[in-house]
Design a protein around this motif. Sequence first.
Motif, short mmCIF file in Angstrom:
data_model
loop_
_atom_site.label_atom_id
_atom_site.label_comp_id
_atom_site.label_asym_id
_atom_site.label_seq_id
_atom_site.Cartn_x
_atom_site.Cartn_y
_atom_site.Cartn_z
N THR A 188 0.44 5.73 -1.61
CA THR A 188 0.74 4.47 -0.69
C THR A 188 0.44 3.56 -1.67
OG1 THR A 188 0.18 6.08 1.09
CG2 THR A 188 0.21 3.48 1.37
N HIS A 220 -10.71 2.04 0.00
CA HIS A 220 -11.34 2.39 1.00
C HIS A 220 -11.85 3.84 0.61
CE1 HIS A 220 -7.61 4.79 2.13
NE2 HIS A 220 -8.36 5.45 2.71
N GLU A 226 -0.89 -4.55 8.70
CA GLU A 226 -1.08 -3.35 8.93
C GLU A 226 -2.37 -3.19 9.88
OE1 GLU A 226 0.31 -0.13 5.80
OE2 GLU A 226 -1.52 -1.23 5.05
N SER A 286 -1.14 11.29 4.65
CA SER A 286 -1.83 10.19 4.03
C SER A 286 -1.06 9.97 2.44
CB SER A 286 -3.33 10.27 3.80
OG SER A 286 -3.89 9.45 2.94
N THR A 319 -3.17 8.33 0.38
CA THR A 319 -4.41 8.04 -0.44
C THR A 319 -5.32 9.12 -0.28
OG1 THR A 319 -5.30 6.68 1.24
CG2 THR A 319 -3.99 5.55 0.05
C1 G16 Z 1 -3.76 1.54 1.00
C2 G16 Z 1 -2.68 0.83 1.26
C3 G16 Z 1 -2.36 0.47 2.70
C4 G16 Z 1 -2.51 1.69 3.52
C5 G16 Z 1 -3.63 2.59 3.14
C6 G16 Z 1 -3.47 4.07 3.82
O1 G16 Z 1 -4.89 0.81 1.25
O2 G16 Z 1 -2.52 -0.37 0.47
O3 G16 Z 1 -1.10 -0.05 3.02
O4 G16 Z 1 -2.47 1.58 4.92
O5 G16 Z 1 -4.00 2.99 1.82
O6 G16 Z 1 -2.73 4.69 3.43
P1 G16 Z 1 -2.36 6.08 3.72
O7 G16 Z 1 -2.40 6.33 5.20
O8 G16 Z 1 -0.99 6.62 3.24
O9 G16 Z 1 -3.62 7.00 3.13
P2 G16 Z 1 -6.11 0.66 0.60
O10 G16 Z 1 -6.94 -0.40 1.17
O11 G16 Z 1 -6.82 2.08 0.63
O12 G16 Z 1 -5.62 0.49 -0.79
#
Ligand code: G16
Length: 544
Positions: free
Chosen positions: A29, A69, A374, A501, A503
């Motif tokens: 992501t 995060h 978001e 996810s 991330t």
């Molecule tokens: C990143 C992305 C966001 C996304 C989040 C969670 O945030 O920049 O757009 O909402 O990850 O993504 P997922 O649900 O695919 O794990 P960040 O703030 O962690 O960079």
Amino acid sequence: LLVDMDLGAITKYSALHAKPSGLVLQYGTAGFRTKAEHLDHVMFRMGLLAALRSKQTKSTVGVMVTASHNPEEDNGVKLVDPLGEMLAPSWEEHATCLANAEEQDMQRVLIDISEKEAVNLQQDAFVVVGRDTRPSSEKLSQSVMDGVTVLGGQFHDYGLLTTPQLHYMVYCRNTGGRYGKATLEGYYQKLSKAFVELIKQASCSGDEYRSLKVDCANGIGALKLREMEHYFSQGLSVQLFNDGSKGKLNHLCGADFVKSHQKPPQGMEIKSNERCCSFDGDADRIVYYYHDADGHFHLIDGDKIATLISSFLKELLMEIGENLNIGVVQTAYANGSSTRYLEEVMKVPVYCTKTGVKHLHHKAQEFDIGVYFEANGHGTALFSTAVEMKIKQSEQLEEKKRKAAKMLENIIDLFNQAAGDAISDMLVIEAILALKGLTVQQWDALYTDLPNRQLKVQVADRRVISTTNAERQAVTPPGLQEAINDLVKKYKLSRAFVRPSGTEDVVRVYAEADSQESADHLAHEVSLAVFQLAGGIGERPQPG
Ligand code: G16
């Protein structure tokens, strides 16, 4: 091509940043993310890739070392394209190929990418690098710079920065300074000047608007907000919590924790009706919250932030009397009440995209004013050149309209149009609340969120889940969507979806319904369905 690349040097340095054999990672992501100890080779290779992208676009590109995060032990890397945006999708594929190439295939993959993208290897490359406060980030950012250097590129190391500050630097450098000065000082001055100008227009800029408690997730946001606060202190005083002096990054604090657990962060004392907010680990997300007089916690998430911002901008456009269009972009996580409010009460068109700022950002570019957020608090507003033109022409307008145009000009300067930015969004929100004379409770009362719950499920391979319709429906594994449909039917005003996810190594589950109890039940039942049909591992999801 072969002549233009020092293949000997690439092989030699690559061996110093060797890939653990068998490790496969995906550009997710927001770039690559995993345990920090597995990332050295990825960083070196992203340095190589950034140099190629810079040569191809004849522009500065950015590399940010952060896992935002995620927990402190993780790390990650986000590449920033010339206009401060996320890396283009075709290059995400190249990034994945390069990160996963075995040592002996590296040269071939680099040459393939250069050929496919018609990269002129003799072109100069310039890459700017930033990093968050994780203990692993400094060494990993060094590996990025090694990669840039091996391809004959030059770099500027900004050191510790928030992710959106790096996006801002890239944007400034590629627009000849028109967007701002590519220094921290330039960033602080641009935003603070706009903020102070706006606050001056507020009729009631008394004490109730002037102080804000900020949970900085024990991350980079604390350092940068400290550096910045004296620039805007005449308009707002901030009290920092979880500033990294003791606690762990993102642990029991920060925007992701507050949003997903729907409770306040540890380490912050909240008196009733006090306005508070949380940043995430790299300060690109923000959520607000407060305790009411009965001690109940109220979360004000990205959806309500988008509502506040878009209604303010819409009013300004109406005052100026301009027929410019405004649209709001959300994801499947947007609370059903927010979408209804935006469409039915505010009469603003709303669009839904896949998770990930890159998707929202591109959709938002289709409007004169595109507001995207978001639900987790990641977002900003984008303004087209048509809007800037109108402002320029406003000199001839009558005074009231001119005043509104001036306000719009300042608010445009206050937004970080390159990326969602917790510091910039915080100042935008504070300015709007002051200008509108709104308390945090009045803002919260715009609409009532449908009770909702988010859960995570561990599965052996989360790629077995694929989705469609902006992630609102599961296509595989077979039977999962049917199971979700049956579960959703049992509750009122209900909705649920699942997605892997990008991330973390988990499947995310989202459910909303007419009561918290129903939302919790539905989320739990959907988690069980995922566990059964998508290869759950470890303990079965437990209720509550
Ligand atoms: C990143 C992305 C966001 C996304 C989040 C969670 O945030 O920049 O757009 O909402 O990850 O993504 P997922 O649900 O695919 O794990 P960040 O703030 O962690 O960079």
